[in-house]
Design a protein around this motif. Structure first.
Motif, PDB file in Angstrom:
ATOM      1  N   MET A   1       0.735  -1.120   0.033  1.00 47.60           N
ATOM      2  CA  MET A   1       0.101  -0.208   0.018  1.00 47.60           C
ATOM      3  C   MET A   1       0.774   1.323  -0.099  1.00 47.60           C
ATOM      4  O   MET A   1       2.202   1.263   0.226  1.00 47.60           O
ATOM      5  CB  MET A   1      -0.975  -0.082   1.290  1.00 47.60           C
ATOM      6  CG  MET A   1      -0.095   0.291   2.504  1.00 47.60           C
ATOM      7  SD  MET A   1      -1.566   0.532   3.973  1.00 47.60           S
ATOM      8  CE  MET A   1      -2.043  -1.199   4.065  1.00 47.60           C
ATOM      9  N   VAL A   2       0.170   2.342  -0.212  1.00 46.20           N
ATOM     10  CA  VAL A   2       0.757   3.502  -0.095  1.00 46.20           C
ATOM     11  C   VAL A   2       1.081   4.116   1.353  1.00 46.20           C
ATOM     12  O   VAL A   2       0.072   3.698   2.047  1.00 46.20           O
ATOM     13  CB  VAL A   2       0.009   4.797  -1.049  1.00 46.20           C
ATOM     14  CG1 VAL A   2       0.859   6.258  -0.852  1.00 46.20           C
ATOM     15  CG2 VAL A   2      -0.131   4.577  -2.577  1.00 46.20           C
ATOM     16  N   THR A   3       2.314   4.055   1.787  1.00 47.92           N
ATOM     17  CA  THR A   3       2.367   4.238   3.262  1.00 47.92           C
ATOM     18  C   THR A   3       2.825   5.780   3.481  1.00 47.92           C
ATOM     19  O   THR A   3       2.605   6.196   4.809  1.00 47.92           O
ATOM     20  CB  THR A   3       3.741   3.615   3.798  1.00 47.92           C
ATOM     21  OG1 THR A   3       4.847   3.791   2.989  1.00 47.92           O
ATOM     22  CG2 THR A   3       3.368   2.222   3.322  1.00 47.92           C
ATOM     23  N   ASP A   4       2.988   6.691   2.671  1.00 47.48           N
ATOM     24  CA  ASP A   4       3.406   7.968   3.039  1.00 47.48           C
ATOM     25  C   ASP A   4       3.563   8.700   1.657  1.00 47.48           C
ATOM     26  O   ASP A   4       3.970   8.358   0.468  1.00 47.48           O
ATOM     27  CB  ASP A   4       4.821   8.095   3.707  1.00 47.48           C
ATOM     28  CG  ASP A   4       5.067   9.531   4.693  1.00 47.48           C
ATOM     29  OD1 ASP A   4       4.193  10.330   4.333  1.00 47.48           O
ATOM     30  OD2 ASP A   4       5.953   9.634   5.038  1.00 47.48           O
ATOM     31  N   LYS A   5       3.457  10.075   1.636  1.00 52.39           N
ATOM     32  CA  LYS A   5       3.738  11.013   0.607  1.00 52.39           C
ATOM     33  C   LYS A   5       4.592  12.349   1.091  1.00 52.39           C
ATOM     34  O   LYS A   5       4.149  12.821   2.209  1.00 52.39           O
ATOM     35  CB  LYS A   5       2.528  11.606  -0.106  1.00 52.39           C
ATOM     36  CG  LYS A   5       1.772  10.288  -0.692  1.00 52.39           C
ATOM     37  CD  LYS A   5       0.356  10.652  -1.079  1.00 52.39           C
ATOM     38  CE  LYS A   5       0.399  11.590  -2.202  1.00 52.39           C
ATOM     39  NZ  LYS A   5      -1.111  12.042  -2.644  1.00 52.39           N
ATOM     40  N   PHE A   6       5.702  12.551   0.676  1.00 51.25           N
ATOM     41  CA  PHE A   6       6.397  13.860   0.907  1.00 51.25           C
ATOM     42  C   PHE A   6       7.469  14.373  -0.140  1.00 51.25           C
ATOM     43  O   PHE A   6       7.553  13.673  -1.133  1.00 51.25           O
ATOM     44  CB  PHE A   6       7.291  13.332   2.166  1.00 51.25           C
ATOM     45  CG  PHE A   6       8.273  12.198   1.925  1.00 51.25           C
ATOM     46  CD1 PHE A   6       9.655  12.297   1.470  1.00 51.25           C
ATOM     47  CD2 PHE A   6       7.874  10.801   2.270  1.00 51.25           C
ATOM     48  CE1 PHE A   6      10.381  11.377   1.339  1.00 51.25           C
ATOM     49  CE2 PHE A   6       8.952   9.616   1.793  1.00 51.25           C
ATOM     50  CZ  PHE A   6      10.276  10.122   1.347  1.00 51.25           C
ATOM     51  N   SER A   7       7.860  15.308   0.363  1.00 48.95           N
ATOM     52  CA  SER A   7       8.693  16.057  -0.801  1.00 48.95           C
ATOM     53  C   SER A   7      10.274  15.995   0.018  1.00 48.95           C
ATOM     54  O   SER A   7      10.341  16.074   1.150  1.00 48.95           O
ATOM     55  CB  SER A   7       8.557  17.622  -1.207  1.00 48.95           C
ATOM     56  OG  SER A   7       8.366  18.193  -0.068  1.00 48.95           O
ATOM     57  N   GLU A   8      11.188  15.960  -1.042  1.00 48.12           N
ATOM     58  CA  GLU A   8      12.743  16.203  -0.466  1.00 48.12           C
ATOM     59  C   GLU A   8      13.439  16.856  -1.435  1.00 48.12           C
ATOM     60  O   GLU A   8      13.002  16.880  -2.609  1.00 48.12           O
ATOM     61  CB  GLU A   8      13.128  14.710  -0.300  1.00 48.12           C
ATOM     62  CG  GLU A   8      13.366  14.048  -1.876  1.00 48.12           C
ATOM     63  CD  GLU A   8      13.935  12.455  -1.617  1.00 48.12           C
ATOM     64  OE1 GLU A   8      13.786  12.054  -0.364  1.00 48.12           O
ATOM     65  OE2 GLU A   8      14.180  11.870  -2.840  1.00 48.12           O
ATOM     66  N   LEU A   9      14.464  17.758  -1.048  1.00 47.34           N
ATOM     67  CA  LEU A   9      15.253  18.462  -1.730  1.00 47.34           C
ATOM     68  C   LEU A   9      16.378  17.696  -2.515  1.00 47.34           C
ATOM     69  O   LEU A   9      17.230  16.955  -1.832  1.00 47.34           O
ATOM     70  CB  LEU A   9      16.079  19.391  -1.001  1.00 47.34           C
ATOM     71  CG  LEU A   9      16.860  20.427  -1.589  1.00 47.34           C
ATOM     72  CD1 LEU A   9      16.142  21.339  -2.487  1.00 47.34           C
ATOM     73  CD2 LEU A   9      17.580  21.560  -0.572  1.00 47.34           C
TER      74      LEU A   9
ATOM     75  N   ILE B   1       7.773  12.331  -3.400  1.00 45.92           N
ATOM     76  CA  ILE B   1       8.055  11.030  -3.203  1.00 45.92           C
ATOM     77  C   ILE B   1       6.761  10.486  -2.654  1.00 45.92           C
ATOM     78  O   ILE B   1       6.014  10.845  -1.892  1.00 45.92           O
ATOM     79  CB  ILE B   1       9.297  10.874  -2.101  1.00 45.92           C
ATOM     80  CG1 ILE B   1      10.567  11.301  -2.773  1.00 45.92           C
ATOM     81  CG2 ILE B   1       9.396   9.545  -1.728  1.00 45.92           C
ATOM     82  CD1 ILE B   1      11.077  10.492  -4.043  1.00 45.92           C
ATOM     83  N   MET B   2       6.534   9.071  -3.165  1.00 42.72           N
ATOM     84  CA  MET B   2       5.481   8.322  -2.724  1.00 42.72           C
ATOM     85  C   MET B   2       6.018   7.028  -2.227  1.00 42.72           C
ATOM     86  O   MET B   2       6.884   6.316  -3.032  1.00 42.72           O
ATOM     87  CB  MET B   2       4.313   8.143  -3.791  1.00 42.72           C
ATOM     88  CG  MET B   2       3.201   7.302  -3.412  1.00 42.72           C
ATOM     89  SD  MET B   2       2.020   6.773  -4.636  1.00 42.72           S
ATOM     90  CE  MET B   2       2.825   5.638  -5.358  1.00 42.72           C
TER      91      MET B   2
END
Length: 300
Positions: free
Chosen positions: A221-229, A237-238
């Motif tokens: 499953m999709v566990t997280d969604k965030f951005s990174e530099l 990022i998914m």
């Protein structure tokens, strides 16, 4: 003599039956590992290749125009896991640099080695447009790769091998590359790309080639969604829980309808703060489909 003939017949019948039973399962070594080397060697010997040096002029971090591509409409019918595997595996590919090197053995005889470094990818246009990771292609074109720079190939599930002819677009920040092969008139199976990103908790599936286990299937499953530099800016990022490993780079992440919702990017081992040698979790990061669509439709 009749007894002997009957015994031989029974042995042969048993062996044929055993072989037929084994053929119910794929043989990753003979079908893919050996087949990849043999078919790529034929392409190299025939001169039907674009070398690492030639392809390097097409690979850049940015400066690409939009791609003229006919993407299929999103699928909306729920599929069973077995239906997803069947549909996705036909359009999932092995992407590998290949090179032939020569050496002299201890006995003084000349030997020829065929070097491969298989990763993953997937078809999004039946005329031969392939998605994989930027780092898969850059690993082929950079001069530090001295053993496998003769050709970058794409191998399909049925064992057909095509040489990569061009890099249509690339995005180093989002670790994406769009490749072109010539299917020689053959209409290739292609996956649909989702026009809406998945949400946390949504089911995901992946068909990839982890560590030589070609066309392996996993779910999560999709566990997280965030951005990174990253160098070049931020990227989305998914994170998912479905398993993959080295060799899975460039594989498609699929939703329950059979649509591409992301592309494999990297894994990161999270260790215990009091015991760095103890692994607590492996983060599996993917690039969402919206980043792919931006590259296709807007360039960079």
């Amino acid at each position: 003599m009749k007894h002997f003939s009957k015994t031989i017949f029974l042995i042969l019948t048993f062996l044929v039956g055993s072989i037929q039973a084994q053929e119910l399962y794929k043989n990753s070594i003979s079908t893919y590992k050996v087949g990849l080397k043999l078919e790529a060697e034929k392409l190299i010997n025939a001169g039907d290749v674009v070398s690492g040096d030639s392809l390097s002029t097409m690979l850049k971090a940015k400066g690409y125009n939009p791609i003229d591509i006919n993407l299929k409409s999103m699928q909306k019918k729920n599929l069973s896991p077995s239906e997803i595997y069947k549909r996705v595996s036909e359009a999932a590919v092995i992407v590998s640099p290949v090179g032939i090197t020569k050496r002299v053995g201890k006995n003084g005889k000349a030997h020829k080695d065929i070097n491969t470094y298989p990763a993953s990818g997937y078809i999004i246009d039946s005329e031969g447009i392939i998605v994989t990771n930027y780092h898969v292609v850059s690993g082929f074109v950079y001069s530090k790769n001295t053993k496998a720079r003769d050709v970058l190939v794409v191998m399909m599930k049925d064992g057909t091998v095509f040489p990569v002819k061009a890099v249509l677009a690339a995005d180093k920040t989002n670790d994406l590359a769009i490749l072109k092969i010539d299917p020689k008139g053959k209409e290739l199976p292609a996956l649909t790309v989702a026009t809406k990103d998945a949400e946390i908790g949504d089911p995901v599936y992946i068909v990839s080639n982890p560590k030589g286990y070609y066309y392996a299937f996993a779910s999560g499953m999709v566990t997280d969604k965030f951005s990174e530099l990253k160098i070049g800016g931020y990227r989305n990022i998914m994170a998912i829980s479905a398993d993959y490993a080295a060799g899975s780079s460039g594989a498609a992440i699929i939703d329950q309808f059979g649509n591409v919702i992301a592309t494999v990017c990297y894994t990161k081992t999270l260790n215990h703060s009091d015991n760095p040698a103890r692994t607590q979790m492996v983060l599996k990061a993917t690039i969402p489909a919206s980043s792919l669509l931006n590259l296709l439709h807007k360039g960079n």
